[in-house]
Scaffold this active site. Structure first.
Site, PDB file in Angstrom:
ATOM      1  N   LYS A   1      -6.855   4.010   8.626  1.00 26.40           N
ATOM      2  CA  LYS A   1      -5.902   4.963   8.058  1.00 26.40           C
ATOM      3  C   LYS A   1      -6.460   6.387   8.096  1.00 26.40           C
ATOM      4  O   LYS A   1      -5.731   7.352   8.351  1.00 26.40           O
ATOM      5  CB  LYS A   1      -5.567   4.565   6.617  1.00 26.40           C
ATOM      6  CG  LYS A   1      -4.665   3.323   6.522  1.00 26.40           C
ATOM      7  CD  LYS A   1      -4.519   2.863   5.076  1.00 26.40           C
ATOM      8  CE  LYS A   1      -3.492   1.750   4.951  1.00 26.40           C
ATOM      9  NZ  LYS A   1      -3.435   1.195   3.575  1.00 26.40           N
TER      10      LYS A   1
ATOM     11  N   SER B   1       0.803  -1.230   0.000  1.00 28.03           N
ATOM     12  CA  SER B   1       0.000   0.000   0.000  1.00 28.03           C
ATOM     13  C   SER B   1       0.831   1.273   0.000  1.00 28.03           C
ATOM     14  O   SER B   1       0.291   2.360  -0.191  1.00 28.03           O
ATOM     15  CB  SER B   1      -0.968   0.000   1.179  1.00 28.03           C
ATOM     16  OG  SER B   1      -0.307   0.302   2.369  1.00 28.03           O
TER      17      SER B   1
END
Ligand SMILES: [Ca+2]
Ligand SMILES: [Ca+2]
Ligand SMILES: [Ca+2]
Ligand SMILES: [Ca+2]
Ligand SMILES: [Ca+2]
Ligand SMILES: [Ca+2]
Ligand SMILES: [Ca+2]
Ligand SMILES: [Ca+2]
Ligand SMILES: [Ca+2]
Ligand SMILES: [Ca+2]
Ligand SMILES: [Ca+2]
Ligand SMILES: [Ca+2]
Lengths: 199, 199, 199, 199, 199, 199
Positions: free
Chosen positions: E138, E95
Site C-alpha cells: 500500500k 481496511s
C-alpha cells in the site's frame, strides 16, 4: 400430443409461439385482473428474462395508457397476474414480449383478440419489436395447431422467406415494427361478451 | 403404509392425487383462514411450481368471487394458509391445481366437500383444467385409499380408457373442462357443521 | 447480423458501445418514466455491476437536478425504468455508465439526444468519467453501424491513437473528463417532438 | 453427554424428542412473547420444514383462539419468538409440530405444562397429529432423560408395540389423534408462578 | 497503468489504499447525499465485509453526530450513497473502514478533506482503529500516486518500521488509535467551495 | 499476534472468548444505539447461528426489561447495532450468546462492565446458560490477554477441572446457570463516564 388453437372468447388470453427442445409449440399467455394496488404477479415456471418481458410490457402500457384509452389511475386500482400454462415446463427468453403486451392490454381493455392469430417477438421499452429465433419450428407448430395468421417482427421476414412455400400454405404473415402496430392489429375494437367493468 | 380417505367433515380439506417415486399416493390440501389483510402462506415442503398453483387458484377465486357468492372485500379481511401434509416429503408440480382451488373455495364458503371424491388436474388462470401425468398410478392409489369418484380433465379421459377395467371397478370418473365445473360439482350446497363466520 | 444506428426521435434512447465475446457491438439504453413514487426498475438481462451503473447514474442526476433544470421533487413523482435490449444476451460491466446517465437525463428533460453519436465510459458518483476497455472493437462496431461521433473518457485517448487511421476515417471523437461534459454535449437544447409533460 | 429433563416451571418451554445421527435426543422448544405487531421469529439452526411446523402451529392457534380462551386480537399485540436450543446442531423435520404448538399455546395462556412429559408428532393445519419416525431411539432418549410419559400419534402405537417391554418400563404413553387432545392433556389448568399478563 | 492522486476539491471523496492481487493500489471512496429518508446505498462491486464497513461507519457517525456538529435529525432527511470506483474490480475486506467514515463525514459536513493524504484502517463500532495487512504494498502504491501523508492504525507502526527507509522518503505517517483522531485530522475546518446546504 | 484486554470504559463493549482454527482468542462484542424504531443490525462477518444468538439476546432483554429497569417502550425508540471485530475473520457458533446479551444490556443501561472479565456461553430464550466447547483453548487465550476472571456455564465446570492447575493460576471462574446471573455479576451498578441519555 401437441396443443391446438383455443378460440378468442376470453379477454387477456393470447396465443404465442415458443421454441423448445422438442421443437416448436404454441403457448398461451393469460392475464387476469383483480382489485388491488398495482401489484404484478407472474406464474408459469418462467425464467428471469421472460419475467422481464412482462415487466417491460406493463411499463410500456402504463406509459402509453392514453393510446389504449385507459385512465392513468387504472394501474393503481388493479393487480395484474400474468400466467403461462403449463407449469411443468420451464419457459424463458424474450420472444413472448409482444404476446404478453397484447394479453395485458386485452385484460385492461376487455377487447377481443383477433381470431386464429398467434404472435412472437421481443419488445423494447420504447415499443420496438425485435426479431426472434426458431422461426421455422414455430411456423410448423402454429400450422399444426390451426393458426391462420402470424404476427412477427419485420426483421424476421427474411427467415420466413427462407422457408419452402409448401410449409407456409394456409398461413399469412403480418409484419410489424412497433408494439403499437401489434396492438392495433391484434386487439379488435369490440369487447368480449360479458366484459369485466375495469375502467 | 399408505393413507386412506378421511371423510369430509372439515371445510377447506380436499383430497388430491400425487404421483411420487414410490408410485401413486393420495394427499390432502388443507386451507385455514385467519383474520388479516390478505396474506397467503404456503407450507408442506412445496416446490415453486406447486406454490404457483396456489397463487393461481387464489387469483382465480378473487376474480370469480361473485360465482362463489363471496363479497369482493372478503380477500382483504382474511389471511389464507394452504398446507399439504406431510412435511418430510418434498412435493412439486402443477397437478394439485384444482385440489388447491377447491380447498380455498371451501375455506371461504365453508361449504362441505363432496364425499369419497379425489381430484387431480392443473389449472390455468382463465379456469381451464389441463390434463396431468401418472394417471394409472394415481387411480390405483385412490382405489386403495377408499376413494369412489375421481375428478379430472376431459383431456385425461383417454388415459383412463387405456387402463384395464379390472383396475377401475368401484370407481367412477367425473371429467371436466373448467375449474367452475370442478367447484360446482365438488362443493356441496350445504355448509359443514359449525361453520366459521367468514363473510 | 449486426445492428445499425436507429436515429434520435425518442427521448431516453441513447446509443452505447459494448464489447462482447463476438467482438464489439452497439447497444441501446432506453429510459421510460411512469407516474409513481421514485421506483427504479432495471431490465435487459443485466449483471450486478451494470445495474450499479444505473443506480449511480440515478443518484448523480438527483444530486445535480439543478444543472438539468429539474425540480428536486420530480424524483418522488415518477418511476424510472431503464432497459437494455436484447434480453437473450447477458450484459455486464461498468462501461454503459455514461450511456445510462444520458438516457435517464433525456427521459426526465425530454431533450433530444445528439444525432449519430454513440458513447462508452464508466461514471463515478462525483461525476468523473473513467476509461473503459475494448476500445478498438467498439470503434469498429460503431463505424459499421453508421455512427459518426463517439464520446469517451479523455483517458481513452491513447487507445484511440493506437488504432490505425484507416479504421478511424469518418469518425470523430469527443473526449470528456466529467459526466457534466457528456450531458452538455449529448443532450441537445430542444425537446423531442411531442414530449411528455414530466416537470 | 445427554440432556436430562428440566422441570416445568417456565411457560412456553416444552420437551420434544428428536432423532439425530447419534441416536435419539430430547430437545426443548421455548416460546417467548414480547410486545409487538404479530411478528414470528424462529431460531435454533432450524431447517425449512421445521420452520414450517412453527408457522402451521401458529396458524392453528390463531384459528382456534377461542378453544384456548384467547381474545382474537391478542395475536396483533405480541411478537412470538420460538427457539430450539442448541444452536450448534442443525435441526429439521416435521416431528416437533405438536411440541411447538404446545409451547406457543403455553406462552400465550401462561398455563403450566404437564410434568415429566415429552412429545413427538407432526401436525396438520386442521389439527390432525401424524405419526413420525425414529420412535425406538426417541423412547430410549426419553427414558434416559427421566421422562415418564410420552405423547404421540395414535398411528405410532404399532411402533411402540414393536419395542421390547424391558425398554418401556417406567414409561407410559398417551396416544392422540388431534392437536386439541395434545393441548387438553399437556397444558394444565393452572398458570405458572408469576405469569406474564398477556391477555 | 496505475491511478494518481486527484486533489481534494470534492466533499465526500477520500483516498484509500487497497491491496490486490496485482499489488497495492489507491482507491477513492465517494459519498453523495440526496434528499430522502435515511436510506444507505452501496455500490462499486463491494463484498459483504466491505459493505459492513460502510454500515459501521454510518452507525458511528449517527451515534457521534454531536462531535461533528450535525443535528440528530439530519440522518432521516438524507439518503447516503457510498461508491468505490472502479466497478469492474471486486473489492472486499475491512481496511477501507476509516476511509468510508471520513468520506461520509465529509459528505454531511461538506468539510474539505486534507490534501495529499491517503488512509487505511479497520474501524470498530466504538470507534477504535484496527491495523490492516498489506502495508508495504500500500505504501508503494501511495508514493507512486503522489500521496504525501498516510493515516493508519498505531498498531501498524511496526509494519512501517520494517520497511527500508528508501521506500519511505517523501512520505509522512499519522498514526491513530481512534476514528475521532482520523476525523479531527483528515477533515479540515473549512468547507469546500460551493458546499451543499445539508444541515 | 494476539489481542489483549482493553479495559471497560465503554458501555456496550464486552469481552468474549472464541475458539478458532488457530486456537483460542478473545473477541469483543460492541453494541451501539442510535435513535430509530427498533431495528437490529448485526455486523462482523457473522454466521447464521451467531446472528441468531444476537436475536435471542435481544428478545430476552425485551421480555425482561423490568429486571434491567428499562421502560418497555425503549425498544421502539432505538436501533441496536451489534458488531464483532475483526471483519476479516468469519465467526459463527452460539458461544457468544452471553457476551452479546451483556453487551446489549450494557448499551441500554449504560452500566459499566466488570473489569478484567471475559465470558463464554450459549443462551436459550428462557435465559438458561448452556456449556460450550473449546474451553481449554479459550482459557489459555484469556490468560495471555490479561483477563483475570471468566464467566461460564456451570455445566462447563468439569472442563475447567480437567485442566492442569498451572494453566489456571491467576484466573478465577464464575459459574452461572442463568443469563440473569451473568447480568447481575457482569454489569456493575454504576454507569460509565458520560453515559448516553437512553431512557
Ligand atoms: Ca403443450
Ligand atoms: Ca422464448
Ligand atoms: Ca403418505
Ligand atoms: Ca404433482
Ligand atoms: Ca445485436
Ligand atoms: Ca461493458
Ligand atoms: Ca443435547
Ligand atoms: Ca425431526
Ligand atoms: Ca485502478
Ligand atoms: Ca481491503
Ligand atoms: Ca485477533
Ligand atoms: Ca463460537
Amino acid at each position: 400430443e401437441k396443443d391446438s388453437y383455443q378460440g378468442n372468447e376470453f379477454a387477456g388470453v393470447v396465443t404465442g409461439l415458443a421454441w423448445t427442445e422438442v421443437g416448436g409449440e404454441i403457448l398461451y399467455v393469460e392475464t387476469s385482473l383483480s382489485k388491488g394496488k398495482g401489484g404484478l404477479t407472474l406464474t408459469g415456471n418462467l425464467g428471469d428474462v421472460m419475467k422481464e418481458s412482462a415487466v417491460i410490457a406493463m411499463e410500456y402500457i402504463k406509459a402509453h395508457a392514453e393510446a389504449l384509452q385507459l385512465p392513468s389511475d387504472i394501474f393503481e386500482r388493479w393487480n395484474v397476474h400474468v400466467h403461462v400454462p403449463e407449469g411443468a415446463i420451464p419457459k424463458d427468453g424474450p420472444s413472448a414480449g409482444i404476446t404478453m403486451a397484447t394479453s395485458i392490454s386485452s385484460g385492461f381493455t376487455q377487447r377481443k383478440v383477433r381470431k386464429d392469430v398467434a404472435m412472437t417477438g421481443e419488445i423494447t421499452l420504447r415499443g420496438k419489436v425485435l426479431p426472434v429465433g426458431g422461426i421455422k419450428e414455430k411456423i410448423l407448430a402454429a400450422k399444426r395447431a390451426g393458426i391462420k395468421e402470424i404476427i412477427l417482427s419485420a426483421d424476421n421476414r427474411k427467415h420466413i422467406e427462407d422457408i419452402k412455400d409448401i410449409y407456409l400454405s394456409g398461413l399469412s404473415f403480418h409484419y410489424v415494427k412497433t408494439l403499437q402496430e401489434v396492438l392495433d392489429y391484434a386487439l379488435l375494437p369490440e369487447k368480449i361478451d360479458n366484459p369485466l367493468n375495469i375502467i
